[in-house]
Design an enzyme around this catalytic site. Structure first.
Site, PDB file in Angstrom:
ATOM      1  N   LYS A  93       1.932   1.867  13.062  1.00 50.96           N
ATOM      2  CA  LYS A  93       2.577   0.412  12.405  1.00 50.96           C
ATOM      3  C   LYS A  93       4.663   0.782  12.417  1.00 50.96           C
ATOM      4  CE  LYS A  93       1.108   1.999   8.796  1.00 50.96           C
ATOM      5  NZ  LYS A  93       0.491   2.187   7.529  1.00 50.96           N
ATOM      6  N   THR A 142       7.779  -5.414  -0.029  1.00 54.51           N
ATOM      7  CA  THR A 142       7.302  -4.811   0.741  1.00 54.51           C
ATOM      8  C   THR A 142       6.319  -3.741   0.416  1.00 54.51           C
ATOM      9  OG1 THR A 142       8.480  -3.419   2.133  1.00 54.51           O
ATOM     10  CG2 THR A 142       8.624  -5.425   3.253  1.00 54.51           C
ATOM     11  N   GLY A 172       3.442  -2.183  -0.431  1.00 51.09           N
ATOM     12  CA  GLY A 172       2.190  -1.823  -0.178  1.00 51.09           C
ATOM     13  C   GLY A 172       1.437  -2.745   1.024  1.00 51.09           C
ATOM     14  N   THR A 173       2.698  -3.159   2.326  1.00 55.00           N
ATOM     15  CA  THR A 173       2.397  -3.406   3.526  1.00 55.00           C
ATOM     16  C   THR A 173       0.791  -3.113   3.964  1.00 55.00           C
ATOM     17  OG1 THR A 173       4.581  -2.590   4.139  1.00 55.00           O
ATOM     18  CG2 THR A 173       4.137  -4.997   3.735  1.00 55.00           C
ATOM     19  N   GLY A 174       1.300  -1.749   4.234  1.00 52.96           N
ATOM     20  CA  GLY A 174       0.230  -0.965   4.684  1.00 52.96           C
ATOM     21  C   GLY A 174      -1.079  -0.591   4.173  1.00 52.96           C
ATOM     22  N   CYS A 175      -1.204  -0.376   2.963  1.00 50.72           N
ATOM     23  CA  CYS A 175      -3.158  -0.813   2.513  1.00 50.72           C
ATOM     24  C   CYS A 175      -2.922  -2.335   2.657  1.00 50.72           C
ATOM     25  CB  CYS A 175      -2.486  -0.411   0.886  1.00 50.72           C
ATOM     26  SG  CYS A 175      -1.590   1.128   0.118  1.00 50.72           S
TER      27      CYS A 175
HETATM   28  N1  LIG Z   1       9.486  -7.298   7.042  1.00 52.69           N
HETATM   29  C1  LIG Z   1       8.512  -7.303   7.893  1.00 52.69           C
HETATM   30  N2  LIG Z   1       8.090  -8.614   8.143  1.00 52.69           N
HETATM   31  C2  LIG Z   1       6.659  -8.932   8.818  1.00 52.69           C
HETATM   32  N3  LIG Z   1       5.824  -7.870   9.054  1.00 52.69           N
HETATM   33  C3  LIG Z   1       6.499  -6.786   8.035  1.00 52.69           C
HETATM   34  C4  LIG Z   1       7.651  -6.613   7.838  1.00 52.69           C
HETATM   35  N4  LIG Z   1       7.412  -5.027   6.994  1.00 52.69           N
HETATM   36  C5  LIG Z   1       6.150  -4.527   8.148  1.00 52.69           C
HETATM   37  N5  LIG Z   1       5.735  -5.330   8.187  1.00 52.69           N
HETATM   38  C6  LIG Z   1       4.133  -5.010   9.152  1.00 52.69           C
HETATM   39  O1  LIG Z   1       3.122  -4.616   8.006  1.00 52.69           O
HETATM   40  C7  LIG Z   1       2.282  -3.024   8.098  1.00 52.69           C
HETATM   41  C8  LIG Z   1       2.497  -2.367   7.587  1.00 52.69           C
HETATM   42  O2  LIG Z   1       3.718  -1.316   8.183  1.00 52.69           O
HETATM   43  P1  LIG Z   1       4.698  -0.736   7.702  1.00 52.69           P
HETATM   44  O3  LIG Z   1       5.564  -1.024   6.237  1.00 52.69           O
HETATM   45  O4  LIG Z   1       5.627   0.221   8.657  1.00 52.69           O
HETATM   46  O5  LIG Z   1       3.715   0.354   6.696  1.00 52.69           O
HETATM   47  P2  LIG Z   1       3.894   1.603   5.204  1.00 52.69           P
HETATM   48  O6  LIG Z   1       3.448   0.334   4.268  1.00 52.69           O
HETATM   49  O7  LIG Z   1       2.211   2.037   5.527  1.00 52.69           O
HETATM   50  O8  LIG Z   1       4.728   2.004   6.251  1.00 52.69           O
HETATM   51  C9  LIG Z   1       2.404  -3.669   9.297  1.00 52.69           C
HETATM   52  O9  LIG Z   1       1.928  -4.390  10.530  1.00 52.69           O
HETATM   53  C10 LIG Z   1       4.523  -3.895   9.782  1.00 52.69           C
HETATM   54  O10 LIG Z   1       4.394  -4.726  11.369  1.00 52.69           O
HETATM   55  C1  LIG Z   2      -1.385   4.244  -4.889  1.00 50.05           C
HETATM   56  C2  LIG Z   2      -0.880   4.447  -3.807  1.00 50.05           C
HETATM   57  N1  LIG Z   2      -1.802   4.427  -2.648  1.00 50.05           N
HETATM   58  C3  LIG Z   2      -0.400   4.005  -1.327  1.00 50.05           C
HETATM   59  C4  LIG Z   2       0.693   3.770  -0.882  1.00 50.05           C
HETATM   60  C5  LIG Z   2       1.414   3.473  -0.396  1.00 50.05           C
HETATM   61  O1  LIG Z   2       1.708   2.206  -0.528  1.00 50.05           O
HETATM   62  P1  LIG Z   2       3.562   2.139   0.281  1.00 50.05           P
HETATM   63  O2  LIG Z   2       3.937   2.662   1.362  1.00 50.05           O
HETATM   64  O3  LIG Z   2       3.725   0.292  -0.128  1.00 50.05           O
HETATM   65  O4  LIG Z   2       4.142   2.613  -0.682  1.00 50.05           O
HETATM   66  C6  LIG Z   2       1.267   3.635  -2.904  1.00 50.05           C
HETATM   67  N2  LIG Z   2       2.899   3.851  -3.093  1.00 50.05           N
HETATM   68  N3  LIG Z   2       0.364   3.939  -4.430  1.00 50.05           N
HETATM   69 MG   LIG Z   3       5.857  -0.353   4.844  1.00 53.05          MG
END
Ligand SMILES: Nc1ncnc2c1ncn2[C@@H]1O[C@H](COP(=O)(O)OP(=O)(O)O)[C@@H](O)[C@H]1O
Ligand SMILES: Cc1ncc(COP(=O)(O)O)c(N)n1
Ligand SMILES: [Mg+2]
Length: 555
Positions: free
Chosen positions: A234, A267, A269-272
């Protein structure tokens, strides 16, 4: 008890304010055959698991089990998973691995659950409720990974989605360095898809730099060697890229999923959310590719909707999974997943022609489909709303029974009310971005475009395809500018979306259109060539043959 070393991990100094401790466990070797997860047949699970006859009239709902940590701020973790599945219309059960004290500032505390109790939760859910898909998030200790792998061996599921959570976006450690060996050796080889962010991908590979899309591709490939069937790296944090780009590797091909980068700090929690939405779509029966596409769109729409909301005083806020999308969960597309090859012969209806030949809209649509039309659009410029809605409902039934998608021209209200698969809008109709926010992430949206600029805008607005024309002069549109074959080709070469050619196309001139041979030109849309003829189905049959032959000839 394991005390974290005071070294940096994943580029972060371990947070002194997080009273974090992880129980240490003996290293273990788990001999799970790589093949068990390929077996889709549930294995017998003891007396009480015998297939009981379901009371008549009951339906099984798609079900995701999330195995993750609780986030008291409810932006990430278990809470995000529950909301994402709810927004996607999928049931979600929960096995909690840790409870975090967390807000928009960071993680103030972590309480890891005893692994025997994690096992007990897994047993409770898996032995009785039979989730379709398991999704994992925060797995704070190797012991918990071991318990999970053992449970997955005992109770089989259709798919395993692993989000290898290690550090929160605030920089706090959620699973220490000891987890790496467990991920590599035990969990990842069982995963159908693993979804590392940039830092997690780098850490899994011993600190590889992750600065470009090329780095993401090579990381996806190396992580694939560890054993998961699909790797989605991602790129939310790849700030060098104007788009939010994620890279998938399935062992053979790379795929890039791009969307507009929403300007927001909300943003957390986007990954979860992405991982649980992928799990939800897999539970609903989508392929991995379409699950990712829909999940990514869902994240994008939710971020866009929440870009200005204010929750908490910290740097990174949560987004709202449900506010606007809760209406859309009721109107999820129930047809099969959308496929660009559906555009081969695109039939567009016309009120005046149906009147001229004495056909109802339903009869016209049925004849077109029987002749081979692969997608239908109802284009009714003069009909009364109520008549249009009734006719549209009939056409939805006809199309659905033949597995053919049905779109509505311009009228988003009619599309919602009749449960159509999407809409087609012109340059002066409702903007595609607004249509997308009303219709939700999985409806099909098409936009009429004459220029590369319009095609680019359609892409950034979240459309699925563009209709380009008029290719030839036509009498179904007054004062329509003709772009010709050259104009069509230029737009196709510039468009990031699949293209359907439209305007004056029929049996005599469809061949040179398809012979342009540009890969994203997916078919032709026709009005008069079908509906201003005596036998709609014969015309459709003949036209489809010409299109298919021309397409084959240029391959
Ligand atoms: N500002 C944003 N606008 C649109 N999509 C986003 C944005 N930030 C993250 N994403 C999308 O959200 C999802 C989670 O990505 P990311 O943020 O890299 O993961 P994590 O939350 O695990 O760090 C991916 O599909 C990414 O492309
Ligand atoms: C309990 C728990 N699980 C997963 C994440 C990761 O999420 P993020 O990368 O958006 O902080 C988090 N912050 N807390
Ligand atoms: Mg993120």
């Amino acid at each position: 008890m394991y005390q974290h070393p005071t070294v940096s991990f994943m580029g972060f100094q371990l947070c002194s304010h997080a009273p974090f401790s992880i129980p240490i466990h003996h290293k273990f070797q788990l001999s799970i055959s790589r093949d068990f997860r390929r077996t889709r047949v549930p294995k017998p699970r003891g007396m009480q698991q015998e297939e009981e006859p379901k009371p008549s009239g009951k339906v099984r709902v798609p079900h995701v089990l999330t195995v993750a940590g609780s986030d008291s701020g409810a932006g990430a973790g278990i809470q995000a998973d529950l909301k994402a599945c709810a927004a996607r219309g999928v049931y979600c059960s929960t096995v909690i691995t840790a409870v975090t004290a967390q807000n928009t500032v960071g993680v103030q505390g972590v309480n890891v659950l005893n692994e025997d109790f994690v096992r007990e939760q897994l047993n409770s859910v898996l032995s009785d409720m039979r989730p379709d898909v398991v999704k994992t998030g925060m797995l704070p200790s190797p012991g918990i990974v071991k318990v999970l792998c053992e449970s997955l061996q005992e109770f089989q599921v259709r798919a395993l989605v692993v989000d290898p959570v290690m550090v929160s976006t605030s920089g706090d450690v959620l699973a220490g360095p000891l987890i790496l060996a467990s991920f590599r050796e035990e969990l990842l080889p069982l995963a159908d898809i693993v979804t590392p962010n940039l830092r997690e991908a780098s850490t899994l590979l011993g600190g590889l730099p992750m600065e470009t899309v090329a780095d993401m591709r090579s990381a996806a490939k190396s992580i694939h060697d560890i054993g998961p069937r699909h790797v989605l790296v991602k790129g939310g944090d790849l700030l060098a890229s104007a788009d939010a780009v994620d890279v998938l590797f399935d062992g053979k091909e790379f795929y890039e999923f791009r969307s507009t980068r929403i300007k927001t700090l909300n943003t957390h929690g986007t990954g979860c959310t992405l991982a649980s939405s992928i799990a939800a779509e897999l539970a609903r029966g989508s392929s991995v590719l379409s699950a990712i596409k829909i999940a990514k769109r869902y994240v994008e729409s939710a971020l866009d909707y929440s870009k200005d909301i204010l929750i908490g005083g910290g740097r990174q806020g949560p987004f709202d999974h449900l506010m606007q999308l809760k209406n859309n969960a009721l109107s999820l597309r129930v047809g099969r997943p959308f496929d660009p090859s559906d555009f081969l012969l695109y039939a567009v209806t016309d009120t005046a022609m149906n009147k001229k030949w004495g056909r109802s809209m339903g009869d016209a649509v049925k004849a077109a489909i029987e002749g081979g039309a692969t997608i239908v659009q109802l284009r009714e410029k003069d009909a009364e709303t109520q008549d249009f809605l009734e006719a549209a409902k009939t056409c939805v039934e006809i199309c659905r029974s033949h597995g053919v998608p049905l779109l509505i021209n311009d009228r988003i209200d009619i599309a919602l009310a009749c449960g159509a698969d999407g809409v087609h809008v012109g340059q002066s109709d409702m903007p595609a971005r607004v249509a997308r926010s009303i219709l939700g992430p999985d409806k099909i949206i098409g936009v009429s475009c004459k220029t590369p600029e319009q095609a680019e805008k359609a892409w950034t607005d979240g459309a699925d395809y563009i209709g380009c024309g008029g290719v030839y002069p036509t009498n179904t549109k007054e004062n329509n500018i003709t772009v010709g074959l050259d104009g069509l080709k230029t737009v196709c070469l510039e468009s990031k979306l699949p293209v359907v050619a439209i305007g004056g196309i029929g049996i005599s001139n469809a061949k040179p259109v398809m012979e342009l041979g540009v890969p994203n030109l997916k078919g032709v849309a026709v009005v008069s060539a079908l509906f201003d003829r005596e036998s709609v189905s014969t015309e459709a049959q003949n036209l489809l043959r010409v299109i298919v032959d021309a397409t084959k000839a240029v391959k």
